[in-house]
Design an enzyme around this catalytic site. Structure first.
Site, short mmCIF file in Angstrom:
data_model
loop_
_atom_site.label_atom_id
_atom_site.label_comp_id
_atom_site.label_asym_id
_atom_site.label_seq_id
_atom_site.Cartn_x
_atom_site.Cartn_y
_atom_site.Cartn_z
N HIS A 1 -10.46 2.19 -0.41
CA HIS A 1 -10.64 1.79 0.99
C HIS A 1 -11.42 0.48 1.00
O HIS A 1 -12.48 0.36 1.61
CB HIS A 1 -11.37 2.89 1.78
CG HIS A 1 -10.66 3.23 3.04
ND1 HIS A 1 -11.26 3.26 4.28
CD2 HIS A 1 -9.36 3.54 3.28
CE1 HIS A 1 -10.38 3.59 5.20
NE2 HIS A 1 -9.21 3.77 4.62
N HIS B 1 0.82 -1.21 0.00
CA HIS B 1 0.00 0.00 0.00
C HIS B 1 0.85 1.26 0.00
O HIS B 1 0.50 2.25 -0.63
CB HIS B 1 -0.91 -0.01 1.22
CG HIS B 1 -1.88 1.12 1.27
ND1 HIS B 1 -3.13 1.07 0.68
CD2 HIS B 1 -1.79 2.36 1.83
CE1 HIS B 1 -3.76 2.22 0.88
NE2 HIS B 1 -2.97 3.01 1.57
N SER C 1 -4.29 -0.72 -5.62
CA SER C 1 -4.82 -1.57 -4.56
C SER C 1 -4.74 -3.02 -5.03
O SER C 1 -5.55 -3.46 -5.84
CB SER C 1 -6.27 -1.19 -4.24
OG SER C 1 -6.82 -2.09 -3.29
#
Length: 778
Positions: A121, A73, A576
């Site tokens: 997220h 990340h 991601s």
């Protein structure tokens, strides 16, 4: 297992020294696993060699910091190689700062710049949908504010399993898509509405590849005076570090390492603490206070405390300026008094900013935050040597070279490109019942109205949303192609769209991504804006698997090809990985956020038909391309031919369309995407409750291809009857194709071709479309 390598340090607080110098590979792996570092054995060996050279073993806080900094990340270790090869460094005279900062900065006009950021997220939202989505919004707001910009718009592309998935066969540890959808939308709604930033664009897509790993992507655009742009770095030696905002707690610990591993059945129980707790009530005064110290030129740098918390922000700010730092952890205001130093250091508690200021400015900075009732505390200082020292109660608990911590590994991972077998010219059969297929498409969850979601967001707060996500009659609007924001006092505006088609990228990552890029540009053109920049949020499975890495490489290759071909810079973004569970990996999802400039918002074009009798023109070329289409899904036919495009064709059509808008009175424009021409016409009808008479006999090809193909680079345009032929001739002269296909009518939508004809009342069609999603959630 690792107890035998742990040594409690003789200090009055929890601190352990870890013997990695004498650890073999098995023990190194155990240390990484049990401390939640998510580092490989090779990476642990590299850390071991570093501490052998230093002649000592690390403290737990130092290993935890490396776990954060070297996570997928934070350091992009699997993606940097390919991003640098295909995406970075697309030249543009308007780009002020790209890729290197927390957000992209692009010139808006002579005095202002717009700032844009786009993040994921995903894992937090899969565990706790309300909090995960809310803190996603909180984080993306900070990314924009820390550059010196006032947020003006939020964007939220969301991806879930099918809404009608049977509860009885849900995989263990998985929440139902409707529960996730409701929680995520509520989190975005509550946070955005309470802070007072309009959510103006986004998308929702349903596919069972997201069943066990939903995707929540969030974007933010802000506006700033060019003179107020703040770097994410310290100003120089002796600068003071000031921590401002919320208190630091145990929420959000291991957030980035949690996001850098696959989800599993036990993730909810084991990783709930990695989900941060948002507080929008403190966020708004924090934004005001940050913007005030920037306006008053009181600070030298600012960075939000997102992934990795203090452990990443401090070192990155210092090293970016060519310096080191000294931090005193016992000065950090805490939610819980008994936190260990490593917990304070890596916590990702929300609503926090790290600021640097010259010593003589510190008191004034603290006064501004006190005035806004926002906690702010001096926690450290910048020093000449490029090392980071951390103290807790007068004991040095951390001492490492910042370059070692922030360098992180970089991999050129092996990949296996997906081979898509398209044998000759695919034969996709026409439907037996055109009207039935049309109805099924209208109410398909990936086509139907998103009104249930959009109306929960205050997309008009701050009164600068000129073109809203819903357009047309009050309370009976249709979808727009892009939203338009008026961020300054001038008539100049920003157009905003978010696009990707996961059904297409699942079949063919290269052409699916190219098609998504094409759609992004079409949506910007449709409202009369010139494409100006874009950002990406690249959501993929486990990069350690060659098939998943192949999907990523093919996607970024296509994106770079399209972007370079039309000279559109990628100014920021996010990768991601590990969006995967034992059940499945997500469909390759390279979400794109496009930004356009409209010179005068009064010339914006909306998507719905305006008046009976006006002409309807199809712009573009239609081919039998059904890969990833709604038609294929509804009829159950397999197609592997994802629509083709090229940057040259896209630029030719885009330039011609923008020119034509200056020459002709265009009443409405809408891009053709999901569901093809038939759905695009219907959506244009719904905005004002008008009908359309469509006659396709003048265009060669099969009826089902003309009606339902999702070929790229196409729009539907409404013009006064007397202008239609002139408009067509204008486009033809510039190498484009256009056809007059009918007129706007009153009460029904009818389609005619050589061998078929069907008709449906506007109100009946609209009812199906409006209830297609809400029937599952209301």
């Amino acid at each position: 297992m690792i107890e035998k390598v742990l040594k409690k340090v003789d200090v009055p607080f929890p601190l352990y020294q870890i013997d990695i110098i004498n650890s073999d590979d098995e023990m190194l792996k155990a240390i990484s696993d049990e401390l939640g570092l998510s580092l490989s054995v090779d990476e642990m060996r590299r850390i071991k060699e570093y501490f052998i050279a230093k002649g000592r073993n690390p403290y737990d806080i130092e290993l935890q910091a490396l776990g954060q900094a070297w996570s997928e990340h934070c350091c992009y270790k699997s993606s940097k190689y390919y991003l640098k090869q295909f995406i970075f460094n697309i030249e543009s005279e308007y780009v002020i700062s790209a890729i290197k900062e927390d957000a992209g900065v692009v010139e808006f006009d002579e005095d202002h710049a717009y700032v844009v950021a786009f993040e994921s997220h995903n894992h937090p939202s899969a565990i706790e949908p309300y909090g995960g989505a809310a803190t996603g919004i909180g984080g993306i707001l900070r990314d924009v504010v820390c550059m010196g910009a006032k947020p003006v718009a939020l964007i939220d592309p969301l991806f879930f399993g099918k809404p009608d998935f049977p509860h009885s066969v849900l995989p263990k540890g998985t929440k139902h898509p409707l529960y996730l959808l409701s929680g995520v939308v509520a989190g975005i709604r509550d946070y955005g509405n309470r802070v007072g930033i309009p959510t103006v664009s986004g998308m929702i897509f349903f596919d069972n590849s997201y069943l066990t790993n939903c995707l929540v992507n969030v974007g933010c655009i802000g506006i700033a005076k060019k003179s107020n742009i703040v770097p994410s770095r310290a100003g120089g030696e002796d600068d003071i570090f000031i921590l401002a905002g919320g208190l630091t707690g145990r929420d959000g610990i291991h957030g980035v390492t949690f996001a850098s591993a696959e989800l599993k059945e036990t993730s909810e129980e084991e990783s709930r603490g990695a989900v941060q707790l948002g507080n929008p009530i403190i966020k708004e005064p924090l934004i005001h206070a940050c913007l005030e110290v920037i306006e008053k030129k009181l600070i030298t740098g600012m960075k939000d405390l997102g992934g990795g918390g203090l452990s990443c922000a401090v070192g990155e700010m210092a090293l970016a300026a060519g310096f080191g730092a000294r931090v005193f952890l016992d000065r950090v205001p805490l939610k819980e008094p008994d936190m260990a130093p490593w917990e304070i250091w890596v916590s990702e508690s929300q609503e926090r900013m790290m600021i640097t200021a010259k010593p003589e400015m510190v008191d004034e900075v603290l006064y501004v935050f006190e005035k806004w009732d926002v906690p702010a505390t001096v926690v450290g200082e910048v020093k000449a040597e490029k090392t980071l020292e951390v103290y807790y109660k007068d004991f040095k608990v951390y001492d490492m070279d910042i370059e070692f911590v922030t360098s992180g590994p970089e991999y050129c991972r092996s990949y296996l490109p997906k081979k898509v077998e398209v044998k000759g010219e695919e034969r996709i059969n026409p439907p037996k019942d055109y009207l039935r297929v049309f109805k099924d498409m209208l109410q398909h969850p990936n086509v139907a109205s998103r009104e249930w979601v959009i109306r929960q967001y205050d997309h008009q707060v701050r009164a600068s949303t000129i073109l809203r996500p819903l357009q047309g009659r009050i309370n009976r609007e249709t979808h727009g192609d892009s939203a338009i924001i008026k961020p300054t006092e001038s008539w100049r505006g920003l157009a905003i769209t978010a696009d990707v088609n996961p059904w297409m990228t699942k079949i063919d990552p290269f052409w699916g991504t190219a098609s998504s890029f094409d759609e992004m540009i079409r949506n910007l053109i449709a409202v009369n804006s010139k494409p100006h920049s874009f950002v990406d949020c690249l959501n993929f499975g486990n990069p350690e698997k060659p098939e998943r890495m192949g999907e990523f490489v093919e996607s970024v290759k296509a994106m770079g090809w399209m972007a370079r071909g039309i000279n559109l810079p990628c100014v920021s973004g996010n990768v991601s990985f590990y969006n995967e569970t034992p059940h499945s990996a997500v469909a390759p999802t390279p979400t794109l956020l496009g930004i356009g400039i409209i010179e005068d918002i009064r010339n914006a074009i909306t998507s719905y038909f305006k008046r009976v009798g006006s002409s309807i023109v199809l712009v573009g070329e239609t081919e039998a391309e059904f890969g990833g289409s709604v038609y294929s899904a509804v009829t159950g036919q397999k197609s592997y031919l994802v629509p083709r495009t090229s940057p040259e064709r896209l630029k030719t059509y885009s330039d011609a369309m923008l020119e034509s808008f200056k020459e002709f009175k265009v009443l409405a424009c809408h891009d053709i995407s999901g569901g093809g021409l038939a759905i695009a016409i219907a959506e244009m009808c719904f905005g004002k409750g008008l009908g359309a008479e469509i006659d396709l006999r003048g265009i060669a090809g099969d009826a089902h291809v003309k009606l339902f193909s999702e070929s790229n680079t196409r729009w539907i345009v409404e013009l006064p009857e007397e202008d239609a032929q002139g408009f067509i001739a204008f486009l033809m002269e510039r190498g484009c194709r256009a056809f007059e296909i009918g007129c706007v009518s009153k009460d029904s939508i009818s389609f005619n071709d050589s061998n078929i004809a069907f008709e449906m009342g506007v109100s009946e069609a609209e009812e199906l479309w409006r209830n297609g999603l809400s029937r599952y959630v209301v």
